[in-house]
Scaffold this motif. Sequence first.
Motif, short mmCIF file in Angstrom:
data_model
loop_
_atom_site.label_atom_id
_atom_site.label_comp_id
_atom_site.label_asym_id
_atom_site.label_seq_id
_atom_site.Cartn_x
_atom_site.Cartn_y
_atom_site.Cartn_z
N VAL A 17 6.03 2.08 -6.72
CA VAL A 17 6.40 1.41 -7.96
C VAL A 17 5.48 0.21 -8.13
O VAL A 17 5.43 -0.67 -7.27
N ILE A 18 4.75 0.18 -9.24
CA ILE A 18 3.83 -0.92 -9.52
C ILE A 18 4.38 -1.70 -10.70
O ILE A 18 4.69 -1.13 -11.75
N THR A 19 4.50 -3.01 -10.50
CA THR A 19 4.84 -3.91 -11.61
C THR A 19 3.53 -4.55 -12.04
O THR A 19 2.86 -5.19 -11.24
N LYS A 20 3.19 -4.36 -13.30
CA LYS A 20 1.93 -4.91 -13.81
C LYS A 20 2.15 -6.37 -14.22
O LYS A 20 3.27 -6.85 -14.29
N LYS A 21 1.06 -7.06 -14.47
CA LYS A 21 1.13 -8.48 -14.82
C LYS A 21 1.88 -8.72 -16.13
O LYS A 21 2.42 -9.80 -16.35
N ASN A 22 1.94 -7.70 -16.99
CA ASN A 22 2.70 -7.84 -18.24
C ASN A 22 4.16 -7.39 -18.05
O ASN A 22 4.86 -7.14 -19.01
N ASN A 23 4.60 -7.29 -16.77
CA ASN A 23 5.96 -6.92 -16.35
C ASN A 23 6.33 -5.48 -16.69
O ASN A 23 7.51 -5.13 -16.67
N GLN A 24 5.36 -4.66 -17.00
CA GLN A 24 5.62 -3.23 -17.20
C GLN A 24 5.71 -2.57 -15.83
O GLN A 24 4.88 -2.80 -14.96
N VAL A 25 6.73 -1.75 -15.63
CA VAL A 25 6.93 -1.06 -14.36
C VAL A 25 6.46 0.38 -14.50
O VAL A 25 6.84 1.08 -15.43
N VAL A 26 5.61 0.81 -13.55
CA VAL A 26 5.03 2.14 -13.58
C VAL A 26 5.24 2.79 -12.23
O VAL A 26 5.00 2.18 -11.19
N CYS A 27 5.69 4.03 -12.23
CA CYS A 27 5.84 4.80 -11.00
C CYS A 27 4.64 5.69 -10.83
O CYS A 27 4.28 6.45 -11.74
N ILE A 28 4.02 5.61 -9.67
CA ILE A 28 2.80 6.36 -9.39
C ILE A 28 3.12 7.52 -8.47
O ILE A 28 3.89 7.38 -7.52
N ASP A 29 2.50 8.65 -8.75
CA ASP A 29 2.64 9.82 -7.89
C ASP A 29 1.94 9.52 -6.56
O ASP A 29 0.74 9.22 -6.55
N PRO A 30 2.65 9.56 -5.43
CA PRO A 30 2.02 9.22 -4.15
C PRO A 30 0.92 10.20 -3.74
O PRO A 30 0.12 9.88 -2.88
N ARG A 31 0.84 11.35 -4.39
CA ARG A 31 -0.21 12.31 -4.08
C ARG A 31 -1.48 12.08 -4.89
O ARG A 31 -2.47 12.78 -4.71
N ALA A 32 -1.47 11.10 -5.80
CA ALA A 32 -2.65 10.80 -6.61
C ALA A 32 -3.77 10.29 -5.70
O ALA A 32 -3.54 9.43 -4.84
#
Length: 103
Positions: free
Chosen positions: A67-82
């Motif tokens: 789970v990545i929280t960006k500097k603009n507070n947007q939360v993005v879930c990344i596929d661990p296989r990427a």
Amino acid sequence: MTLRTNLLLAATAVCCFTALLAFPMDGFATNNKCRCITTTKSVIPPRLFKRIEILPQGANCREIEIVITKKNNQVVCIDPRATWIKNVLPKLMKSHRKVKESI
């Protein structure tokens, strides 16, 4: 008790245990859910990272979650296989260790 009664009791117990184990355990707990419903493989530049969380698989979720929280507070879930995240994580961990050692 007779032999027939014992066999009937044993068969009933086996059926009960089989039925119990057939149900997914996720359905019994109220908070047992993955944090990420959908994931993306889209590249996010590390300069936009405010925070990164790596949640291991366990009782709450059967998948590893990034789970990545960006500097603009947007939360993005990344596929661990990427592939890109597999390359970025070791670099981030290495730089984090250097910062920690200097403190």
